[in-house]
Design a protein around this motif. Sequence first.
Motif, PDB file in Angstrom:
ATOM      1  N   PHE A 111       2.577  -3.018 -11.650  1.00 24.22           N
ATOM      2  CA  PHE A 111       1.459  -4.053 -11.382  1.00 24.22           C
ATOM      3  C   PHE A 111       2.062  -5.170 -10.883  1.00 24.22           C
ATOM      4  CE2 PHE A 111      -1.248  -7.601 -12.794  1.00 24.22           C
ATOM      5  CZ  PHE A 111      -2.239  -7.063 -12.478  1.00 24.22           C
ATOM      6  N   LEU A 112       3.139  -5.803 -11.538  1.00 23.09           N
ATOM      7  CA  LEU A 112       3.438  -7.242 -11.076  1.00 23.09           C
ATOM      8  C   LEU A 112       3.992  -7.221  -9.555  1.00 23.09           C
ATOM      9  CD1 LEU A 112       3.353 -10.121 -12.201  1.00 23.09           C
ATOM     10  CD2 LEU A 112       5.670  -9.683 -13.140  1.00 23.09           C
ATOM     11  N   ALA A 113       4.943  -6.227  -9.465  1.00 24.62           N
ATOM     12  CA  ALA A 113       5.655  -6.180  -8.190  1.00 24.62           C
ATOM     13  C   ALA A 113       4.484  -5.786  -7.041  1.00 24.62           C
ATOM     14  CB  ALA A 113       6.730  -4.913  -8.052  1.00 24.62           C
ATOM     15  N   ALA A 114       3.684  -4.751  -7.124  1.00 26.12           N
ATOM     16  CA  ALA A 114       2.649  -4.576  -6.285  1.00 26.12           C
ATOM     17  C   ALA A 114       1.749  -5.485  -5.846  1.00 26.12           C
ATOM     18  CB  ALA A 114       1.923  -3.080  -6.694  1.00 26.12           C
ATOM     19  N   GLN A 115       1.275  -6.223  -6.905  1.00 26.21           N
ATOM     20  CA  GLN A 115       0.392  -7.216  -6.583  1.00 26.21           C
ATOM     21  C   GLN A 115       0.760  -8.303  -6.021  1.00 26.21           C
ATOM     22  OE1 GLN A 115      -3.082  -7.232  -7.221  1.00 26.21           O
ATOM     23  NE2 GLN A 115      -2.866  -5.191  -8.021  1.00 26.21           N
ATOM     24  N   LEU A 116       2.071  -8.851  -6.240  1.00 24.17           N
ATOM     25  CA  LEU A 116       2.703 -10.022  -5.636  1.00 24.17           C
ATOM     26  C   LEU A 116       3.007  -9.690  -4.122  1.00 24.17           C
ATOM     27  CD1 LEU A 116       5.134 -11.221  -8.363  1.00 24.17           C
ATOM     28  CD2 LEU A 116       2.897 -12.065  -7.543  1.00 24.17           C
ATOM     29  N   LEU A 117       3.585  -8.156  -3.847  1.00 21.46           N
ATOM     30  CA  LEU A 117       3.688  -7.868  -2.371  1.00 21.46           C
ATOM     31  C   LEU A 117       2.296  -7.784  -1.638  1.00 21.46           C
ATOM     32  CD1 LEU A 117       5.435  -6.663  -0.229  1.00 21.46           C
ATOM     33  CD2 LEU A 117       4.981  -4.386  -1.284  1.00 21.46           C
ATOM     34  N   ASP A 118       1.247  -7.517  -2.229  1.00 19.11           N
ATOM     35  CA  ASP A 118      -0.258  -7.489  -1.849  1.00 19.11           C
ATOM     36  C   ASP A 118      -0.418  -8.984  -1.122  1.00 19.11           C
ATOM     37  OD1 ASP A 118      -3.105  -6.122  -1.901  1.00 19.11           O
ATOM     38  OD2 ASP A 118      -3.044  -8.144  -2.038  1.00 19.11           O
ATOM     39  N   ILE A 119      -0.103  -9.932  -2.162  1.00 16.90           N
ATOM     40  CA  ILE A 119      -0.430 -11.221  -1.853  1.00 16.90           C
ATOM     41  C   ILE A 119       0.460 -11.666  -0.712  1.00 16.90           C
ATOM     42  CG2 ILE A 119      -0.191 -13.457  -2.597  1.00 16.90           C
ATOM     43  CD1 ILE A 119      -0.941 -12.692  -5.605  1.00 16.90           C
ATOM     44  N   SER A 120       1.739 -11.260  -0.504  1.00 11.34           N
ATOM     45  CA  SER A 120       2.759 -11.814   0.570  1.00 11.34           C
ATOM     46  C   SER A 120       2.085 -11.184   1.850  1.00 11.34           C
ATOM     47  CB  SER A 120       3.968 -11.394   0.188  1.00 11.34           C
ATOM     48  OG  SER A 120       5.038 -11.536   1.325  1.00 11.34           O
ATOM     49  N   VAL A 121       1.715  -9.733   1.968  1.00 14.41           N
ATOM     50  CA  VAL A 121       1.385  -9.055   3.239  1.00 14.41           C
ATOM     51  C   VAL A 121       0.079  -9.715   3.604  1.00 14.41           C
ATOM     52  CG1 VAL A 121       0.663  -6.933   3.983  1.00 14.41           C
ATOM     53  CG2 VAL A 121       2.665  -7.106   2.488  1.00 14.41           C
ATOM     54  N   PHE A 122      -0.737  -9.726   2.715  1.00 19.65           N
ATOM     55  CA  PHE A 122      -2.130 -10.504   2.966  1.00 19.65           C
ATOM     56  C   PHE A 122      -1.937 -11.869   3.721  1.00 19.65           C
ATOM     57  CE2 PHE A 122      -6.096 -12.687   2.767  1.00 19.65           C
ATOM     58  CZ  PHE A 122      -7.026 -11.724   2.329  1.00 19.65           C
ATOM     59  N   ASN A 123      -0.894 -12.910   3.107  1.00 20.29           N
ATOM     60  CA  ASN A 123      -0.635 -14.060   3.980  1.00 20.29           C
ATOM     61  C   ASN A 123      -0.476 -13.859   5.082  1.00 20.29           C
ATOM     62  OD1 ASN A 123      -1.631 -15.686   1.688  1.00 20.29           O
ATOM     63  ND2 ASN A 123       0.284 -16.147   0.876  1.00 20.29           N
ATOM     64  N   ARG A 124       0.601 -13.094   5.336  1.00 15.50           N
ATOM     65  CA  ARG A 124       1.120 -12.809   6.780  1.00 15.50           C
ATOM     66  C   ARG A 124      -0.123 -12.420   7.767  1.00 15.50           C
ATOM     67  NH1 ARG A 124       6.664 -12.652   7.469  1.00 15.50           N
ATOM     68  NH2 ARG A 124       7.964 -12.835   5.496  1.00 15.50           N
ATOM     69  N   LEU A 125      -0.925 -11.547   7.307  1.00 16.70           N
ATOM     70  CA  LEU A 125      -2.144 -11.141   8.249  1.00 16.70           C
ATOM     71  C   LEU A 125      -3.485 -11.901   8.245  1.00 16.70           C
ATOM     72  CD1 LEU A 125      -1.284  -7.321   7.306  1.00 16.70           C
ATOM     73  CD2 LEU A 125      -0.555  -8.754   9.474  1.00 16.70           C
ATOM     74  N   ARG A 126      -3.403 -12.929   7.334  1.00 13.29           N
ATOM     75  CA  ARG A 126      -4.740 -13.466   7.001  1.00 13.29           C
ATOM     76  C   ARG A 126      -5.447 -14.211   8.244  1.00 13.29           C
ATOM     77  NH1 ARG A 126      -4.149 -16.442   2.161  1.00 13.29           N
ATOM     78  NH2 ARG A 126      -6.362 -16.808   2.442  1.00 13.29           N
ATOM     79  N   GLN A 127      -4.681 -14.293   9.529  1.00 14.67           N
ATOM     80  CA  GLN A 127      -5.335 -15.028  10.505  1.00 14.67           C
ATOM     81  C   GLN A 127      -5.687 -14.028  11.546  1.00 14.67           C
ATOM     82  OE1 GLN A 127      -5.863 -18.143  10.424  1.00 14.67           O
ATOM     83  NE2 GLN A 127      -4.646 -18.548   8.461  1.00 14.67           N
ATOM     84  N   GLY A 128      -5.543 -12.851  11.157  1.00 13.74           N
ATOM     85  CA  GLY A 128      -5.892 -11.680  12.310  1.00 13.74           C
ATOM     86  C   GLY A 128      -7.316 -11.269  11.943  1.00 13.74           C
ATOM     87  N   SER A 129      -7.769  -9.990  12.476  1.00  7.13           N
ATOM     88  CA  SER A 129      -9.116  -9.423  11.930  1.00  7.13           C
ATOM     89  C   SER A 129      -9.607  -9.405  10.646  1.00  7.13           C
ATOM     90  CB  SER A 129      -9.344  -8.123  12.711  1.00  7.13           C
ATOM     91  OG  SER A 129      -8.943  -8.022  13.948  1.00  7.13           O
ATOM     92  N   TRP A 130     -10.650  -9.797  10.113  1.00  3.95           N
ATOM     93  CA  TRP A 130     -10.990  -9.644   8.759  1.00  3.95           C
ATOM     94  C   TRP A 130     -10.701  -8.548   7.843  1.00  3.95           C
ATOM     95  CZ3 TRP A 130     -13.767  -6.337   6.106  1.00  3.95           C
ATOM     96  CH2 TRP A 130     -14.503  -5.526   6.850  1.00  3.95           C
ATOM     97  N   TRP A 131     -10.715  -7.607   8.453  1.00  4.19           N
ATOM     98  CA  TRP A 131     -10.301  -6.028   7.737  1.00  4.19           C
ATOM     99  C   TRP A 131      -8.879  -5.994   7.632  1.00  4.19           C
ATOM    100  CZ3 TRP A 131      -7.117  -3.037  10.523  1.00  4.19           C
ATOM    101  CH2 TRP A 131      -7.579  -2.907  12.018  1.00  4.19           C
ATOM    102  N   ARG A 132      -8.096  -6.583   8.318  1.00  3.46           N
ATOM    103  CA  ARG A 132      -6.375  -6.384   8.433  1.00  3.46           C
ATOM    104  C   ARG A 132      -5.733  -6.489   7.347  1.00  3.46           C
ATOM    105  NH1 ARG A 132      -3.491  -8.108  13.666  1.00  3.46           N
ATOM    106  NH2 ARG A 132      -5.336  -6.819  14.583  1.00  3.46           N
ATOM    107  N   ALA A 133      -5.754  -7.765   6.869  1.00  8.23           N
ATOM    108  CA  ALA A 133      -5.095  -8.232   5.784  1.00  8.23           C
ATOM    109  C   ALA A 133      -5.386  -7.479   4.540  1.00  8.23           C
ATOM    110  CB  ALA A 133      -5.247  -9.943   5.535  1.00  8.23           C
TER     111      ALA A 133
END
Length: 207
Positions: free
Chosen positions: A98-120
């Motif tokens: 849970f902890l590793a996957a959720q924190l990774l999710d946040i990190s990946v989301f941040n890298r992609l947040r400026q792109g298309s709304w669905w990508r992140a």
Amino acid sequence: MTRNLIPGILAMAAIVVASNILVQFLFGQWLTWGAFTYPFAFLVTDLTNRLHGAPAARKVVVAGFVVGVICSLIGSQIMGEFGPLVTLRIAIGSGVAFLAAQLLDISVFNRLRQGSWWRAPLVSTLVGSSLDTALFFTIAFSGALTFIEPANDVSWAGESLPLLGVGPMVPLWVSLGFADWFVKLFLAGVALVPFRLIVGKLTTRVA
């Protein structure tokens, strides 16, 4: 800020509690009902990230982790047909995953947040879900990690069977993991609908 996080914290807590309860009930041969509720934890994390930022999302994740630990402690004290409902390996596996996957999710989301709304939300959930499944099933059931809890007999999970009943011969826990992963992948796409609706509604209200 903290008050704004209350809906996210409550939603995450509800998902974690529901999943811990529903994982006790089978759905077919390869799944439990918990497989259909837990993936929405990624939706809560992504919504919080989009609306309030990564630091806020991490707070929601930590809250969910604490609730998960409490659920594991309670489950370890409840005896089922084959022993405690939550063994040490399951508790460690669920917490680490849970902890590793959720924190990774946040990190990946941040890298992609400026792109298309669905990508992140889509990519971050797919990546986080894959790590979650790999970590949990390996830690909880792999024969190679028996040393974590020698007294816990998980030999049943190592029984060699066709993958999902039709593929090559693999340990049972691998089929369970693949089934869980496929559900997560499907729900990652489904979750885009509420993500879009909720973000659109709340950002319009703020504007």
